[in-house]
Design an enzyme around this catalytic site. Structure first.
Site, PDB file in Angstrom:
ATOM      1  N   THR A 118      39.202  36.737  33.384  1.00 26.20           N
ATOM      2  CA  THR A 118      38.842  35.668  33.204  1.00 26.20           C
ATOM      3  C   THR A 118      37.955  34.657  32.811  1.00 26.20           C
ATOM      4  OG1 THR A 118      38.469  33.494  34.316  1.00 26.20           O
ATOM      5  CG2 THR A 118      37.822  34.822  35.406  1.00 26.20           C
ATOM      6  N   TYR A 142      34.537  32.656  41.992  1.00 25.78           N
ATOM      7  CA  TYR A 142      35.426  33.118  41.447  1.00 25.78           C
ATOM      8  C   TYR A 142      35.195  34.189  40.152  1.00 25.78           C
ATOM      9  CZ  TYR A 142      39.837  33.619  38.460  1.00 25.78           C
ATOM     10  OH  TYR A 142      40.365  34.187  37.856  1.00 25.78           O
TER      11      TYR A 142
HETATM   12  N1  UFG Z   1      42.544  19.195  36.303  1.00 28.89           N
HETATM   13  C1  UFG Z   1      43.023  17.708  36.794  1.00 28.89           C
HETATM   14  N2  UFG Z   1      43.891  17.429  37.432  1.00 28.89           N
HETATM   15  C2  UFG Z   1      45.112  18.730  38.264  1.00 28.89           C
HETATM   16  C3  UFG Z   1      44.154  20.165  37.823  1.00 28.89           C
HETATM   17  C4  UFG Z   1      43.559  19.979  36.944  1.00 28.89           C
HETATM   18  O1  UFG Z   1      41.943  16.889  35.747  1.00 28.89           O
HETATM   19  O2  UFG Z   1      45.620  17.776  38.790  1.00 28.89           O
HETATM   20  C5  UFG Z   1      40.996  19.510  35.545  1.00 28.89           C
HETATM   21  C6  UFG Z   1      40.728  20.435  35.801  1.00 28.89           C
HETATM   22  O3  UFG Z   1      39.804  19.792  35.744  1.00 28.89           O
HETATM   23  C7  UFG Z   1      40.496  21.122  34.592  1.00 28.89           C
HETATM   24  C8  UFG Z   1      41.207  21.668  34.119  1.00 28.89           C
HETATM   25  O4  UFG Z   1      42.296  20.044  34.751  1.00 28.89           O
HETATM   26  O5  UFG Z   1      39.658  20.582  33.558  1.00 28.89           O
HETATM   27  C9  UFG Z   1      42.178  23.256  34.098  1.00 28.89           C
HETATM   28  O6  UFG Z   1      42.166  22.965  35.674  1.00 28.89           O
HETATM   29  P1  UFG Z   1      42.754  24.143  35.665  1.00 28.89           P
HETATM   30  O7  UFG Z   1      42.996  24.065  37.839  1.00 28.89           O
HETATM   31  O8  UFG Z   1      44.561  24.585  35.503  1.00 28.89           O
HETATM   32  O9  UFG Z   1      42.291  25.511  35.340  1.00 28.89           O
HETATM   33  P2  UFG Z   1      40.733  25.712  35.867  1.00 28.89           P
HETATM   34  O10 UFG Z   1      40.711  25.655  34.272  1.00 28.89           O
HETATM   35  O11 UFG Z   1      40.624  25.403  36.897  1.00 28.89           O
HETATM   36  O12 UFG Z   1      41.106  27.329  36.513  1.00 28.89           O
HETATM   37  C10 UFG Z   1      42.143  28.320  35.251  1.00 28.89           C
HETATM   38  C11 UFG Z   1      42.282  29.688  36.306  1.00 28.89           C
HETATM   39  C12 UFG Z   1      40.923  30.429  36.191  1.00 28.89           C
HETATM   40  C13 UFG Z   1      41.049  30.954  34.947  1.00 28.89           C
HETATM   41  C14 UFG Z   1      40.928  29.779  33.875  1.00 28.89           C
HETATM   42  C15 UFG Z   1      40.132  29.620  32.469  1.00 28.89           C
HETATM   43  O13 UFG Z   1      42.342  29.200  37.445  1.00 28.89           O
HETATM   44  O14 UFG Z   1      41.580  31.530  37.103  1.00 28.89           O
HETATM   45  O15 UFG Z   1      41.451  29.057  34.288  1.00 28.89           O
HETATM   46  O16 UFG Z   1      39.241  28.584  32.261  1.00 28.89           O
HETATM   47  F1  UFG Z   1      40.244  31.488  35.245  1.00 28.89           F
END
Ligand code: UFG
Length: 332
Positions: A118, A142
């Site tokens: 990741t 994670y």
């Molecule tokens: N976000 C929101 N509202 C939501 C969901 C997410 O504002 O309802 C924001 C988060 O705070 C973040 C961005 O959108 O800034 C992306 O969040 P995600 O939850 O879609 O994804 P993450 O970046 O947290 O994590 C994902 C995968 C991981 C991977 C990562 C790599 O879950 O497995 O991308 O960047 F490692």
């Protein structure tokens, strides 16, 4: 050598797309999945064995029966804020269970491994885009659970005949272009899935977690990759290992960063639905900005993404969510 491939986590969102591509390419696929977040109906090819990687005796039996030529290891927990609350679950599922899998590979002489890692291993990088040589400084359990697994795989490979490809996924979205499979989880924590739920009124609004990041509009910036292109990266990695390629680590992203606000704007424009948006505090463990330099995978594997366009990713996710809704409502 057989063309039997084991895919752990193959009933999940990304795994099911890889399994479909392997099946289409003529591989014999065995999926090992505890179906905690995966679904049997997402496995379109091969045999699904319901099992947990913690159960090493069961896993040995599966290895002994099938004589795998390669393993694609995706089974893991993957929600960043969840990992902050339940770190031991993440270290057990993601790290310890990877050791179980490697033990089976060792005993049964399986020497090709593709590992689902990741972008979270980079933490909050000083500079973007990140290359595979950017320092790995994860800021949540994670990311640490995956980075530890990477180190274990590398150490084991040094001491054995294992060759590996570690793929560091950036933010995955989209669905099968033919609409057969997509993301199925009951609880959508990821941005695009969550915004689709707001479009379809499964949830009243979209919450933006963090508007004070040091980014142009204050919201988190990520590199969104289409699941179909990510599946291609696995097929390309498998071909590479089959042709005696040496062990590698590759970023899987497009090198384009989009903020949460930009993604939300595009989802509103494409769907034509102006859902409510609420500004919330940052989530635990979220970095400000992570985007990929993907030159290495393009050069070494000749990986050629076909869907590197945010609108395509969003349209495909929306189409999938609409079709799920129609199925739930009994509309064909
Ligand atoms: N976000 C929101 N509202 C939501 C969901 C997410 O504002 O309802 C924001 C988060 O705070 C973040 C961005 O959108 O800034 C992306 O969040 P995600 O939850 O879609 O994804 P993450 O970046 O947290 O994590 C994902 C995968 C991981 C991977 C990562 C790599 O879950 O497995 O991308 O960047 F490692």
């Amino acid at each position: 050598m057989s063309n039997n491939i084991l895919v752990t986590g193959g009933a999940g969102y990304i795994g099911s797309h890889i399994v479909r591509r392997l099946g289409e390419a003529g591989y014999n696929v065995t999926v090992y999945d505890n179906c905690s977040t995966g679904f049997a109906h997402s496995v379109l090819y091969g045999e699904l064995i319901i099992g947990d990687l913690a159960d090493i005796h069961h896993l040995y039996q599966v290895f002994a029966k099938h004589q795998f030529s390669a393993v694609i290891h995706l089974a893991a927990r993957l929600v960043v804020p969840d990992s902050v609350m339940y770190p031991l679950d993440y270290y057990t599922n993601n790290t310890y269970n990877t050791i179980n899998l490697l033990r089976c590979c060792s005993v049964m002489g399986v020497n090709q491994l593709i590992f689902s890692s990741t972008a979270a291993v980079y933490g909050n990088p000083q500079e973007n885009p990140v290359t595979e040589n950017t320092p790995t400084l994860p800021i949540n359990p994670y990311g640490r659970s995956k980075l530890m697994s990477e180190a274990i795989i590398q150490d084991y490979a040094y001491a054995s005949r294992l060759r590996y490809v570690i793929l560091r996924y950036f933010n995955v979205g989209g669905a099968d272009p033919a609409g057969r499979i997509g993301q199925n989880s009951h609880y959508a924590s990821h941005l695009i899935a969550s915004a689709c739920n707001a479009v379809l009124k499964r949830q009243p609004e979209l919450k933006i977690f963090g508007t004070d990041f040091p980014t142009p509009d204050g919201t988190g910036v990520r590199d969104y990759i289409h699941v179909e292109d990510l599946a291609s990266a696995h097929i390309d990695s498998l071909c590479y290992l089959e042709q005696d390629g040496e062990s590698q680590i590759f970023n899987c992203g497009y090198g384009e960063g989009y903020s949460v606000r930009q993604v939300v704007e595009r989802i509103k424009a494409i769907s034509g639905v102006d859902f409510p948006v609420i500004n919330e505090a940052r989530r635990l463990g979220d970095p400000a900005c992570v985007t990929a330099c993907a030159q290495k995978i393009k050069q070494v594997l000749n990986w050629q993404p076909k869907y590197n366009n945010l609108d395509d990713i969003i349209s495909s996710s929306l189409a999938w969510e609409m079709s799920k809704l129609n199925r739930d409502n009994g509309v064909n």
